[in-house]
Design a protein around this motif. Structure first.
Motif, PDB file in Angstrom:
ATOM      1  N   GLY A 191       0.730  -1.281   0.036  1.00 23.79           N
ATOM      2  CA  GLY A 191       0.088  -0.177  -0.055  1.00 23.79           C
ATOM      3  C   GLY A 191       0.802   1.172  -0.099  1.00 23.79           C
ATOM      4  N   PHE A 192       0.019   2.403   0.051  1.00 23.80           N
ATOM      5  CA  PHE A 192       0.576   3.565  -0.412  1.00 23.80           C
ATOM      6  C   PHE A 192       0.495   4.749   0.443  1.00 23.80           C
ATOM      7  CE2 PHE A 192       0.021   1.085  -3.935  1.00 23.80           C
ATOM      8  CZ  PHE A 192       1.051   0.825  -4.458  1.00 23.80           C
ATOM      9  N   GLY A 193       1.325   5.807   0.758  1.00 20.84           N
ATOM     10  CA  GLY A 193       1.035   7.156   1.396  1.00 20.84           C
ATOM     11  C   GLY A 193       0.378   7.028   2.650  1.00 20.84           C
ATOM     12  N   ARG A 194      -0.396   7.662   3.195  1.00 14.35           N
ATOM     13  CA  ARG A 194      -0.872   7.679   4.605  1.00 14.35           C
ATOM     14  C   ARG A 194      -1.335   6.417   5.051  1.00 14.35           C
ATOM     15  NH1 ARG A 194      -0.198  13.031   6.928  1.00 14.35           N
ATOM     16  NH2 ARG A 194       2.033  13.362   5.723  1.00 14.35           N
ATOM     17  N   ARG A 195      -1.698   5.669   4.151  1.00 11.38           N
ATOM     18  CA  ARG A 195      -2.662   4.449   4.294  1.00 11.38           C
ATOM     19  C   ARG A 195      -1.843   3.019   4.335  1.00 11.38           C
ATOM     20  NH1 ARG A 195      -7.922   6.195   5.144  1.00 11.38           N
ATOM     21  NH2 ARG A 195      -8.036   4.392   6.544  1.00 11.38           N
ATOM     22  N   VAL A 196      -0.505   3.377   4.366  1.00  9.95           N
ATOM     23  CA  VAL A 196       0.441   2.034   3.998  1.00  9.95           C
ATOM     24  C   VAL A 196       0.142   1.212   4.915  1.00  9.95           C
ATOM     25  CG1 VAL A 196       2.310   3.029   5.494  1.00  9.95           C
ATOM     26  CG2 VAL A 196       2.608   1.573   3.328  1.00  9.95           C
ATOM     27  N   CYS A 197       0.162  -0.057   4.760  1.00 12.84           N
ATOM     28  CA  CYS A 197      -0.057  -1.277   5.748  1.00 12.84           C
ATOM     29  C   CYS A 197       0.725  -1.135   7.048  1.00 12.84           C
ATOM     30  CB  CYS A 197       0.324  -2.519   5.132  1.00 12.84           C
ATOM     31  SG  CYS A 197       0.085  -3.953   6.087  1.00 12.84           S
ATOM     32  N   LEU A 198       0.041  -1.231   8.205  1.00 11.32           N
ATOM     33  CA  LEU A 198       0.601  -1.155   9.411  1.00 11.32           C
ATOM     34  C   LEU A 198       1.404  -2.298   9.875  1.00 11.32           C
ATOM     35  CD1 LEU A 198      -2.026   1.029  10.863  1.00 11.32           C
ATOM     36  CD2 LEU A 198       0.260   1.880  10.737  1.00 11.32           C
ATOM     37  N   GLY A 199       1.262  -3.613   9.254  1.00 13.62           N
ATOM     38  CA  GLY A 199       1.689  -4.984   9.647  1.00 13.62           C
ATOM     39  C   GLY A 199       2.822  -5.443   8.797  1.00 13.62           C
ATOM     40  N   LYS A 200       3.418  -4.578   7.798  1.00 16.40           N
ATOM     41  CA  LYS A 200       4.425  -4.984   6.905  1.00 16.40           C
ATOM     42  C   LYS A 200       5.598  -5.829   7.380  1.00 16.40           C
ATOM     43  CE  LYS A 200       7.285  -3.052   3.235  1.00 16.40           C
ATOM     44  NZ  LYS A 200       7.596  -2.014   2.396  1.00 16.40           N
TER      45      LYS A 200
END
Ligand code: HEM
Length: 509
Positions: A430-439
């Motif tokens: 994902g991208f920008g301010r919504r990028v995945c938080l569990g990468k």
């Protein structure tokens, strides 16, 4: 008063000017729009819609195309450049989520961070998750990841349903991280969670429910002919409640008894600010918890499932991985995270699975919070932006022979990961301010599981009645869906040595 009128006049002139200026620019190319319904019949609705969108972009010879449908504006971004320009370089104006009447309102998932517009409630959840599972502290979950993976290793050789075993492995780990629940409890809650995740996937597929295009339909009573979606929404909402409340309440009860294990939810509950509205804080914790749990289970399972299929189809790649593992690990040793720098081929295998079979080939839709001009095109406010991650990860220039499973592409001449090769995880998460938080958690789980499975086993095709290897099933769910999940498949996990049997503490594998 006259001063106020003057200001109003100037503001109106400015709005008129900017609107006219916007209209000077055309919309991005796309199929011809019909009156009223516009491109309703051009919007792909079958399976593998990312391929259809890629074809549309090819047809209009553009990496950005526009479709309109019943007043909705949809923009497809088909290259790393357009995605970076719009979602990364304009993060604040492209961080929204489209309103989802079925999922958000009728099924009640509107509070969950992933479906939420970029408001304070969403930001509070994102903050809580980044603090609770910080990318800066990758070692925090290593013990749990290794323990769940060793359980998986014991199960795989007997498993007649590999995908199911992977689901149990992921649930065991993520339920422990999120709620501090043990393996048996995780399995107890798993069926509801899987049903709820399936219902989300079905409801979230564009075009699946007319109520998303015509929100007024939400007022139709359940008994009305054709209102089956309302009954479904009620049943699915019940699943949501059970998936969200049951494990959360279990953690709360343990906390009250003083027997709760450390977890994301426990830490958040302990940090409740007594001076602020506790109802809102509890809602943030509940929604953030279910987002970690929901976001972190099916995604990893689908990626690891696809990876196992790729191993099955490419025995020579398995052999190379075995060679490297044999050089680095002693007899009977199981890999740990400290082996990662010495096992670049395993890292390359994980990266290639993320690239070739992205779980979210169209990312997750964002929306624009204001009109934008991009590359001479007018992008209207509230447009739904769909990044075609599949196209980015199958781009021939970045990844020659893009349809081949080739871990070598990530390795330099010294055998190490080559930083010049584009990292596929930058698009897959994902991208920008919504990028995945569990990468970071996802990549670590993927790495340790692949390293461990390949240390212990050779993945081989099933045998037929005559003992001959059968052609493996390598198929992905045909949809319609936004997710790319492998269909159930069969294979054999053949132990590689007796020493490993002893390390795993099993008699006969
Ligand atoms: C292979 C595994 C995974 C993949 C491919 C993946 C991919 C994604 C993608 C594409 C998004 C949407 C980003 C965007 O809107 O641009 C996302 C969001 C999210 N992911 Fe993941 N994810 C994975 C694993 C995880 C895990 C393990 C967790 C939790 C521990 C997690 C938690 C989240 C959350 C909370 C969001 C919502 C962010 C927001 O809407 O602001 N994901 N993920």
């Amino acid at each position: 008063m006259s001063y106020a009128i003057l200001v109003l006049f100037i503001v109106s002139l400015f709005i008129l000017y900017t609107r006219r200026k916007s209209r000077q620019y055309p919309l991005p190319p796309g199929p011809r729009k019909l009156p009223i319904v516009e491109n309703l019949f051009d919007i792909p609705t079958g399976g593998f819609i990312w391929l259809d969108y890629a074809k549309l972009c090819q047809k209009y010879n553009s990496d950005i195309i526009h479709l309109g449908a019943l007043g909705n504006s949809i923009i497809i971004l088909n290259s790393a450049k357009t995605v970076s320009d719009i979602l990364e370089k304009r993060p604040l104006v492209s961080a929204g989520r489209p309103p989802a009447t079925m999922l958000g309102e009728l099924m009640g998932w509107g509070g969950a961070v992933i479906f939420r517009s970029f408001d304070d409630f969403c930001k509070a959840q994102r903050r809580m998750i980044s603090q609770g599972i910080p990318p800066t502290d990758p070692k925090r979950f290593h013990t749990k990841q290794i323990s769940a993976t060793h359980d998986l290793l014991r199960v795989l050789p007997q498993s007649d349903n590999v995908m199911r075993s992977l689901q149990i492995w992921a649930a065991e780990f993520i339920m422990d991280v999120t709620y501090g629940l043990d393996k048996e409890e995780a399995q107890k809650y798993l069926p509801t969670a899987l049903e709820a995740l399936d219902s989300m996937s079905e409801a979230g597929t564009p075009g699946a429910f007319y109520v998303d295009q015509i929100p007024i339909l939400k007022y139709v009573p359940e008994w009305f002919p054709g209102a089956g979606f309302k009954r479904k929404a009620r049943e699915w909402s019940d699943l949501r409640i059970r998936m969200t409340e049951t494990p959360f309440n279990a953690t709360k009860e343990r906390m009250a008894k003083g027997i709760a294990k450390p977890s994301f939810t426990l830490t958040a509950l302990e940090q409740l600010n007594e001076t602020q509205d506790s109802t809102n804080q509890i809602e943030v914790i509940k929604n953030a918890s279910v987002a970690v749990y929901g976001g972190g289970s099916d995604t990893i399972v689908a990626t690891l499932g696809s990876l196992i299929i790729c191993m099955l189809m490419n025995p020579e790649i398995q052999s190379k991985a075995h060679e490297q593992l044999q050089k680095v690990l002693g007899p009977g040793d199981l890999p740990t995270f400290s082996d990662e720098p010495s096992l670049p081929y395993i890292t390359a295998i994980a990266l290639e699975a993320v690239r070739l079979h992205p779980v979210t080939p169209l990312g997750f839709p964002h929306t624009l919070s204001q009109d934008e001009i991009y590359d001479g095109y007018f992008l209207p406010k509230d447009s739904i932006i769909m990044p075609n991650v599949w196209s980015i990860l199958h781009n021939e220039e970045d990844y020659p022979e893009p349809y081949q499973f080739k871990p070598e592409r990530y390795l330099g001449t010294d055998g190490r990961i080559d930083p010049k090769v584009k990292d596929p995880t930058t698009a897959a998460f994902g991208f920008g301010r919504r990028v995945c938080l569990g990468k970071h958690i996802a990549l670590a789980s993927l790495w340790i599981s692949v390293a461990s499975i390949l240390t212990c086993y050779t993945i081989e095709p099933e045998l037929d009645e005559d003992g001959k290897p059968m052609k493996p099933r390598a198929e992905w769910y045909p949809g319609p869906t936004l997710f790319n999940h492998p269909l159930p498949f069969k294979c054999r996990f053949v132990p590689r040595s007796k020493d490993i049997e002893t390390s795993l503490g099993v008699g006969a594998m």
